[in-house]
Design a protein around this motif. Structure first.
Motif, short mmCIF file in Angstrom:
data_model
loop_
_atom_site.label_atom_id
_atom_site.label_comp_id
_atom_site.label_asym_id
_atom_site.label_seq_id
_atom_site.Cartn_x
_atom_site.Cartn_y
_atom_site.Cartn_z
N GLY A 1 2.53 -10.33 9.15
CA GLY A 1 1.19 -10.67 9.60
C GLY A 1 0.62 -11.90 8.90
O GLY A 1 -0.13 -12.68 9.51
N GLY B 1 4.99 -5.51 9.13
CA GLY B 1 3.84 -5.32 8.26
C GLY B 1 3.14 -6.63 7.97
O GLY B 1 3.11 -7.53 8.81
N GLY B 2 2.57 -6.76 6.77
CA GLY B 2 1.85 -7.97 6.40
C GLY B 2 2.79 -9.07 5.94
O GLY B 2 2.56 -10.26 6.19
N ASN C 1 0.84 -1.20 0.00
CA ASN C 1 0.00 0.00 0.00
C ASN C 1 0.87 1.24 0.00
O ASN C 1 1.99 1.21 0.50
CB ASN C 1 -0.86 0.04 1.27
N ASP D 1 0.29 2.39 10.35
CA ASP D 1 0.30 2.31 8.89
C ASP D 1 0.65 3.66 8.25
O ASP D 1 0.99 3.73 7.09
CB ASP D 1 -1.10 1.92 8.35
N ARG E 1 -7.26 -14.13 9.72
CA ARG E 1 -6.85 -12.73 9.77
C ARG E 1 -7.85 -11.89 10.57
O ARG E 1 -7.48 -11.05 11.38
CB ARG E 1 -6.71 -12.20 8.34
N GLY F 1 3.86 -0.36 11.06
CA GLY F 1 3.29 -1.55 10.42
C GLY F 1 2.08 -2.08 11.17
O GLY F 1 2.03 -2.05 12.41
N GLY F 2 1.09 -2.55 10.41
CA GLY F 2 -0.20 -2.97 10.96
C GLY F 2 -0.09 -4.04 12.03
O GLY F 2 -0.88 -4.07 12.98
N SER F 3 0.90 -4.92 11.91
CA SER F 3 0.99 -6.05 12.86
C SER F 3 1.44 -5.63 14.24
O SER F 3 1.31 -6.40 15.20
CB SER F 3 1.93 -7.12 12.32
N MET G 1 -0.98 -5.71 17.33
CA MET G 1 -1.24 -6.90 18.16
C MET G 1 -0.65 -6.66 19.55
O MET G 1 0.56 -6.43 19.67
CB MET G 1 -0.60 -8.14 17.54
P1 AMP Z 1 0.88 -3.27 6.69
O1 AMP Z 1 1.69 -4.07 5.69
O2 AMP Z 1 1.69 -2.41 7.56
O3 AMP Z 1 -0.32 -2.60 6.10
O4 AMP Z 1 0.29 -4.38 7.71
C1 AMP Z 1 -0.66 -5.31 7.29
C2 AMP Z 1 -0.75 -6.38 8.36
O5 AMP Z 1 -1.19 -5.81 9.58
C3 AMP Z 1 -1.73 -7.49 8.01
O6 AMP Z 1 -1.17 -8.75 8.32
C4 AMP Z 1 -2.90 -7.18 8.93
O7 AMP Z 1 -3.64 -8.36 9.27
C5 AMP Z 1 -2.20 -6.62 10.14
N1 AMP Z 1 -3.11 -5.82 10.96
C6 AMP Z 1 -3.79 -4.70 10.59
N2 AMP Z 1 -4.56 -4.28 11.61
C7 AMP Z 1 -4.37 -5.16 12.64
C8 AMP Z 1 -4.89 -5.28 13.96
N3 AMP Z 1 -5.81 -4.41 14.43
N4 AMP Z 1 -4.45 -6.30 14.72
C9 AMP Z 1 -3.55 -7.18 14.27
N5 AMP Z 1 -3.02 -7.12 13.03
C10 AMP Z 1 -3.42 -6.13 12.22
#
Ligand code: AMP
Length: 403
Positions: free
Chosen positions: A234, A205-206, A30, A361, A267, A334-336, A339
């Motif tokens: 993730g 990240g993911g 993204n 993010d 997920r 990063g989204g992960s 957690m």
């Molecule tokens: P990114 O590449 O930084 O956009 O991160 C994407 C990853 O973050 C994916 O594996 C998502 O499942 C994970 N993610 C996004 N929001 C959450 C959340 N609230 N809790 C756990 N993992 C998340």
């Protein structure tokens, strides 16, 4: 001749004098564009408020970027390019067999599409063009220049390719900024740290994990070491949850479709467990004959322990490479990192509460926007010049396989 004379309005002038800088996080999955706002910086959304732009481009008698291209990723595989960032500044020798599939037989390497071969630079330039267009539409203003972020481990060729993509898109590149440096800038660490101190930027990240160790002195950010795992993120957490469900339900011989559905459920469970301490999984559809399951945060924590430990081992390595033992600040990207189990493990490892008040993010784009604002000349003159230095040999050993 009629001369129209008007008094200059001082407020209008002030508004006019302020130039527009954009910060762009050009990501593998993204991308985002952000700009300075009154309160700091803001990511710019589309008309419906969506802020993330999938880094996906479809070439088939026209160019589609973002969500419109992602929608075609399954139905028009051949003409839809994903993850072009992994190919930037690379040659055939740098790529795996799997990565070479889908590429045209051309040199420089290019993706084979319905509109002819498209180089990674051309693909990235379409993403940058779309981001700039989004910003101009939303702000009703033309930008003076952009700051684009790149991974700290990007070598010269990868950086050069990124600059070229921006030039193709007609953008004035004020600077390329290292992603971990941008994250530190978003938290104002470049301004508040008077004494030399070390910052760790933990980016999960993911699909990838990056750890960067920076040394910050006022105005000077030096990347001391980077490390990580280009195949850990993730998605792997989702897979351990899938394996757990398969065990609990004693499932065998799953079809690809069923696996896909379990991954999507996994997920969702993982993300829900960032808010709740327990979620239940209702077996439905083709799984309706199975018992409902309940999964707690503790279960998730024990399932993910090994994966998280791998990120911490990479931190050990990076701290060793940087030759530091004490870290003053830890920034989460990063989204992960949403957690709780990841947050807690990082806090315990570094012995301090990580900075996580900004959206993980968006934090890289926000830092780039702040830097762009200063570089277009909106600073109050008090800012020290931000130097963002990487040692030339950086990443050679610690990013095994990628460089
Ligand atoms: P990114 O590449 O930084 O956009 O991160 C994407 C990853 O973050 C994916 O594996 C998502 O499942 C994970 N993610 C996004 N929001 C959450 C959340 N609230 N809790 C756990 N993992 C998340």
């Amino acid at each position: 001749m009629l001369l129209q004379i008007s008094e200059p309005n001082s407020t209008d002038n002030a508004a006019r004098e302020r130039k527009r800088g954009l910060g762009i996080d050009l990501g593998t999955t993204n991308s985002l564009v952000a700009t300075k706002s009154e309160q700091g910086a803001d990511v710019i959304g589309d008309a419906s408020g969506t802020r993330l732009v999938p880094s996906v481009v479809n070439f088939n008698g026209g160019v589609k970027v973002g969500v419109a291209a992602l929608d075609l990723a399954v139905s028009d595989v051949r003409n839809t390019v994903l993850s072009a960032k992994r190919f930037m500044g690379r040659s055939r020798d740098d790529l795996s067999e799997a990565q070479l599939l889908g590429l045209a037989g051309t040199d420089p390497l290019a993706f084979d599409t319905g509109d002819g071969p498209k180089t990674p630079v051309e693909v990235s330039s379409e993403i940058l063009r779309a981001l700039a267009a989004r910003a101009r539409d939303s702000l009703e203003e033309q930008e003076e220049g952009v700051v684009i972020t790149v991974p700290a481990y990007f070598d010269d060729r990868q950086r050069q390719a990124t600059r070229q993509a921006a030039e193709f898109a007609g953008l004035n590149v004020l600077r390329l900024l290292n992603e971990p440096t941008a994250a530190a800038v978003a938290y104002g660490l470049d301004e508040t740290i008077a004494e030399s101190s070390v910052v760790a930027v933990y980016d999960l990240g993911g699909g990838t994990f990056d750890i960067s160790i920076l040394r910050m002195e006022r105005g000077l950010l030096r990347v001391l070491a980077t490390g990580g795992d280009s195949a850990l993120g993730g998605d792997d957490f989702d897979e351990v949850i899938v394996s757990w469900m398969v065990d609990q339900w004693a499932l065998i011989d799953l079809t690809r479709d069923q696996q896909r559905r379990l991954s999507v459920t996994a997920r969702a469970i993982k993300e829900r467990l960032s808010e709740s301490s327990e979620v239940s999984i209702e077996a439905s559809g083709e799984f309706a004959h199975l018992e409902d399951l309940s999964v707690t945060r503790e279960t998730l924590a024990s399932l993910c322990k090994g994966l998280i430990q791998r990120t911490l081992s990479a931190c050990d390595q990076a701290l060793g490479d940087a030759d530091v033992t004490e870290v003053a600040h830890v920034v989460l990207v990063g989204g992960s990192t949403r957690m709780p189990v990841v947050h807690d493990a990082v806090a315990q490892y570094f012995g301090r509460e990580p900075l996580c008040s900004l959206n993980p993010d968006e934090v890289v784009a926000l830092g780039a926007a702040l830097q762009a604002d200063i570089l277009v000349g909106n600073g109050d003159g008090d800012e020290a010049l931000l130097l963002d230095v990487i040692p030339l040999s950086l990443g050679l050993e610690t990013y095994g396989g990628l460089i």
